[in-house]
Design an enzyme around this catalytic site. Sequence first.
Site, mmCIF file in Angstrom:
data_model
loop_
_atom_site.group_PDB
_atom_site.id
_atom_site.type_symbol
_atom_site.label_atom_id
_atom_site.label_comp_id
_atom_site.label_asym_id
_atom_site.label_seq_id
_atom_site.Cartn_x
_atom_site.Cartn_y
_atom_site.Cartn_z
ATOM 1 N N CYS A 166 4.519 -6.263 -2.218
ATOM 2 C CA CYS A 166 4.179 -5.039 -3.117
ATOM 3 C C CYS A 166 5.258 -3.906 -2.691
ATOM 4 O O CYS A 166 6.366 -3.760 -2.660
ATOM 5 C CB CYS A 166 2.753 -4.800 -2.841
ATOM 6 S SG CYS A 166 2.081 -3.726 -4.115
ATOM 7 N N HIS A 167 4.515 -2.835 -2.054
ATOM 8 C CA HIS A 167 5.427 -1.559 -1.460
ATOM 9 C C HIS A 167 6.060 -1.821 -0.489
ATOM 10 O O HIS A 167 6.957 -1.116 -0.129
ATOM 11 C CB HIS A 167 4.659 -0.281 -1.865
ATOM 12 C CG HIS A 167 4.169 0.227 -3.199
ATOM 13 N ND1 HIS A 167 3.219 -0.558 -3.916
ATOM 14 C CD2 HIS A 167 4.638 1.291 -3.750
ATOM 15 C CE1 HIS A 167 2.902 0.186 -4.931
ATOM 16 N NE2 HIS A 167 3.720 1.175 -4.954
ATOM 17 N N GLU A 169 5.893 3.986 2.244
ATOM 18 C CA GLU A 169 6.612 4.935 1.963
ATOM 19 C C GLU A 169 6.711 6.157 3.105
ATOM 20 O O GLU A 169 7.561 6.829 3.271
ATOM 21 C CB GLU A 169 6.023 5.669 0.777
ATOM 22 C CG GLU A 169 4.614 6.397 0.892
ATOM 23 C CD GLU A 169 4.302 7.108 -0.431
ATOM 24 O OE1 GLU A 169 4.577 8.193 -0.537
ATOM 25 O OE2 GLU A 169 3.601 6.107 -1.120
ATOM 26 N N GLY A 187 0.883 -1.053 -0.059
ATOM 27 C CA GLY A 187 -0.062 -0.069 -0.056
ATOM 28 C C GLY A 187 0.879 1.392 -0.164
ATOM 29 O O GLY A 187 2.078 1.109 -0.419
ATOM 30 N N ARG A 188 0.177 2.326 0.469
ATOM 31 C CA ARG A 188 1.142 3.515 0.483
ATOM 32 C C ARG A 188 1.740 3.842 1.822
ATOM 33 O O ARG A 188 2.675 4.631 2.134
ATOM 34 C CB ARG A 188 0.283 4.887 0.247
ATOM 35 C CG ARG A 188 0.086 4.951 -1.323
ATOM 36 C CD ARG A 188 -0.595 6.347 -1.505
ATOM 37 N NE ARG A 188 -1.976 6.361 -0.945
ATOM 38 C CZ ARG A 188 -2.214 7.121 0.085
ATOM 39 N NH1 ARG A 188 -1.466 7.948 0.727
ATOM 40 N NH2 ARG A 188 -3.495 7.180 0.545
ATOM 41 N N TYR A 222 6.337 -4.904 -6.246
ATOM 42 C CA TYR A 222 5.343 -4.345 -7.367
ATOM 43 C C TYR A 222 6.250 -3.558 -8.204
ATOM 44 O O TYR A 222 7.014 -2.989 -7.680
ATOM 45 C CB TYR A 222 4.445 -3.341 -6.700
ATOM 46 C CG TYR A 222 3.372 -2.516 -7.725
ATOM 47 C CD1 TYR A 222 2.510 -3.328 -8.307
ATOM 48 C CD2 TYR A 222 3.591 -1.472 -7.996
ATOM 49 C CE1 TYR A 222 1.553 -2.767 -9.217
ATOM 50 C CE2 TYR A 222 2.518 -0.522 -9.085
ATOM 51 C CZ TYR A 222 1.919 -1.505 -9.588
ATOM 52 O OH TYR A 222 1.052 -1.073 -10.554
#
Length: 183
Positions: A116-117, A90, A86-87, A137
Amino acid sequence: MSKKVLIVTGDAVEALEVFYPYYRCLEEGYETVIAAPSVKTLHTVCHDFEAHSETYTEKPAYQLPAHVAFSDINPEAFDALIIPGGRAPEHIRLNEHLKPIVAHFFETNKPVAAICHGSQVLTIVREHLAGREITAYQACRPDVEACGAIYQTETLHVDGNLVSGHAWPDLPGFMREFLHLLK
């Protein structure tokens, strides 16, 4: 004695990538703890792949309680680590308490799973990634390679104690491999 799994995340975590591993670990009888920058209700998101979009789309999803703050984690108390995407990655990678937590799992060769992320969190322990093979990802490929890791194009990859996955559609194999390492 039951094994103990740590999940590190934050707001904007991809809902499937946190709930699926969380419930799968509980189903196996493992004590599973969700840690975030602070103890709060996290807001998850749904990332989906739609024909009209060159990238994924994002919609609000479920709420999820964080059990403990990163600052209160003793990584020695845990047997394995999961990093959903997801976000959230970060942002959480900027938290000063996260690096020693993640580093511990590499230093002690305990199972680590990043999907993923989630690979963005791995970038904070780049000293443990040189020459390692990781998938993530596709938009995270530059981050993976900048750490000296070797990006793998397949959607699921295992390199020693590290299980990595491309995105939420890979969760069944991702969790199968992670649970295999943990057992």
